[in-house]
Write an enzyme that holds these catalytic residues in place. Structure first.
Site, mmCIF file in Angstrom:
data_model
loop_
_atom_site.group_PDB
_atom_site.id
_atom_site.type_symbol
_atom_site.label_atom_id
_atom_site.label_comp_id
_atom_site.label_asym_id
_atom_site.label_seq_id
_atom_site.Cartn_x
_atom_site.Cartn_y
_atom_site.Cartn_z
ATOM 1 N N TYR A 111 35.144 47.200 31.173
ATOM 2 C CA TYR A 111 35.196 45.952 30.410
ATOM 3 C C TYR A 111 34.761 46.174 28.973
ATOM 4 O O TYR A 111 33.853 46.967 28.703
ATOM 5 C CB TYR A 111 34.262 44.902 31.020
ATOM 6 N N TYR A 150 36.648 49.247 39.667
ATOM 7 C CA TYR A 150 35.455 49.794 39.011
ATOM 8 C C TYR A 150 34.235 49.716 39.923
ATOM 9 O O TYR A 150 34.160 48.875 40.807
ATOM 10 C CB TYR A 150 35.189 49.095 37.682
ATOM 11 N N ARG A 160 34.704 47.398 43.129
ATOM 12 C CA ARG A 160 35.456 46.144 43.147
ATOM 13 C C ARG A 160 36.954 46.441 43.151
ATOM 14 O O ARG A 160 37.427 47.271 42.376
ATOM 15 C CB ARG A 160 35.164 45.289 41.898
ATOM 16 N N HIS A 163 41.110 43.289 39.677
ATOM 17 C CA HIS A 163 41.259 41.830 39.633
ATOM 18 C C HIS A 163 41.313 41.349 38.194
ATOM 19 O O HIS A 163 40.861 42.028 37.271
ATOM 20 C CB HIS A 163 40.106 41.138 40.372
ATOM 21 N N HIS A 165 40.066 37.869 36.150
ATOM 22 C CA HIS A 165 39.330 36.602 36.224
ATOM 23 C C HIS A 165 40.191 35.493 35.631
ATOM 24 O O HIS A 165 40.759 35.662 34.541
ATOM 25 C CB HIS A 165 38.028 36.695 35.434
#
Lengths: 245, 180
Positions: A111, A150, A160, A163, A165
């Site tokens: 991120y 990640y 995870r 995905h 958000h």
């Protein structure tokens, strides 16, 4: 340290226990332990401002915000995709001209955020945030790249599933939704306590997009379709577009 | 019709959700501006540094705003909607106007949505102004529960802490169309 096998056992013990919405009290997701309310939610009839949602318009957003691949000087790394679908209310009506916001990791699972310490490379050409308004049929469309899976610190060797958000508004305040869109067939689904906090399998599957070859553009990007159904509005269809005053 | 389940906003929502002046429904220098603020705390009383609060409200006359422009504020239009992330101590604040009653005789409130890492789904609540008008929700609550929904008046604003869990746990709401 808690192992994935420990978490899998906890997930199994809670399977099917929580209905179609996520359990607020879901210990396999460790951060939820001290942050979930222990009292039942209080049911109340919405009134006043709760019967309306905030309005967003063309002046709030640039068209370019819906394309996460053109926000920097160069092309981001990764698999180019388009994600598109309709936002519907609980009665199947399109949610028109309403705000949709997304944020995501880059192709390597990192991120653009100072708190993300995953030692995977940042991509100077990909920030990973976008906004758009739905059109007159409730359709949203984002151009982006497929995010990577990640690691996180919930337990030893926790990962995870990939995905995006999503943040969504309806036509009244009570329909507000923040959720995550997943990609079909991810092997990490069974291991992920955030995805599994929705203990009903059918409800979980509502968060998985479909590959849609009709959305794929030749020699450029793959298409995923994801329709989002919000809860029902508390206003009747006969209500006007303007609040009573 | 089944509706889509929520998921936690996670630790990285700062990438996608906050925007410039999101917590300034009016400029702090507005003559009628109040500071609505407080802390979001967990079950051990620790501040929650990665929470996000959304505020939605009527204007002082009780009118529900229908104006766009919350994300790119012009400094003049009252849109009634804002967003504030908590700081390292779990503190949030908004500069806004005091809402009036949307229906006359009702007790005014701010409608609030709470998001945080560790919250698997968003929470709804109301921040009521201090007062003595009857209210269907407040009047049905035990006094200690009722108190969790009423802001404390301060010289320059309103204080409202949000207790996610434990002693003084805030009353969080659900609505009929969310019933399973």
């Amino acid at each position: 340290m808690t192992t994935q096998a420990d978490i899998n056992r906890e997930i199994d013990d809670l399977r099917g226990s929580g209905g179609p919405q996520p359990r607020r009290d879901y210990p396999p997701y460790r951060s939820s332990v001290l942050r979930h309310p222990t009292r039942d939610l209080r049911m109340v009839d919405p009134e006043g401002v709760e019967l309306w949602a905030p309005c967003f318009g063309a002046a709030d957003i640039d068209d370019a915000e819906a394309d996460l691949t053109v926000q920097r000087s160069g092309e981001p790394l990764g698999e180019r995709i388009v994600v598109s679908g309709r936002v519907l209310d609980g009665d199947g009506r399109p949610v028109r001209h309403q705000l949709v916001e997304i944020w995501q990791a880059n192709a390597s699972g990192r991120y653009w955020h100072q708190r993300d310490q995953h030692p995977a490379p940042l991509d100077p050409n990909f920030i990973g945030a976008g906004r758009c308004l739905t059109d007159g049929d409730g359709v949203y469309t984002f151009q982006t790249i497929k995010p990577g899976a990640y690691p996180w610190r919930n337990h030893d060797n926790a990962w995870r599933p990939a995905h995006i958000h999503f943040s969504l508004f309806g036509t009244d305040f009570t329909q507000r939704l923040v959720t995550q869109m997943y990609f079909p067939g991810d092997p990490l689904f069974e291991l992920d306590p955030i995805y599994q906090s929705i203990t009903d399998a059918k409800a979980r599957e509502m968060l998985v997009a479909s590959y849609d070859h009709g959305l794929t553009t030749p020699e450029h990007r793959l298409g995923y379709r994801w329709d989002i159904v919000l809860s029902g509005t508390h206003r009747t269809p006969l209500d006007t577009e303007e609040p009573l005053r | 019709m089944t509706f889509a389940p929520g998921q936690t906003v996670g630790p990285f929502f700062h990438l996608g959700l906050p925007f410039e002046a999101g917590n300034l429904l009016v400029p702090a220098s507005h003559p009628d501006a109040v500071r609505l603020h407080g802390r979001v705390v967990d079950g051990e009383g620790a501040g929650v540094p990665d929470a996000l609060i959304e505020l939605w409200q009527a204007d002082p006359s009780g009118r529900v705003p229908r104006e766009t422009g919350s994300i790119r504020r012009d400094g003049f239009t009252f849109t009634g909607w804002g967003r504030a992330q908590t700081d390292g101590d779990g503190h949030y604040w908004f500069a806004t106007l005091t809402p009036g009653p949307v229906e006359s005789g009702r007790r005014p409130f701010f409608a609030v949505t709470v998001f945080a890492r560790g919250l698997t789904d968003r929470l709804f609540t109301r921040i009521y102004l201090p007062g003595d008008e009857p209210d269907g929700l407040l009047d049905g609550l035990e006094p200690d529960r009722r108190a969790t929904l009423i802001a404390t008046r301060e010289p320059r604003g309103l204080l409202f802490d949000i207790h996610l869990q434990g002693e003084g746990e805030t009353v969080f709401l659900s609505y009929p169309r969310q019933a399973r």
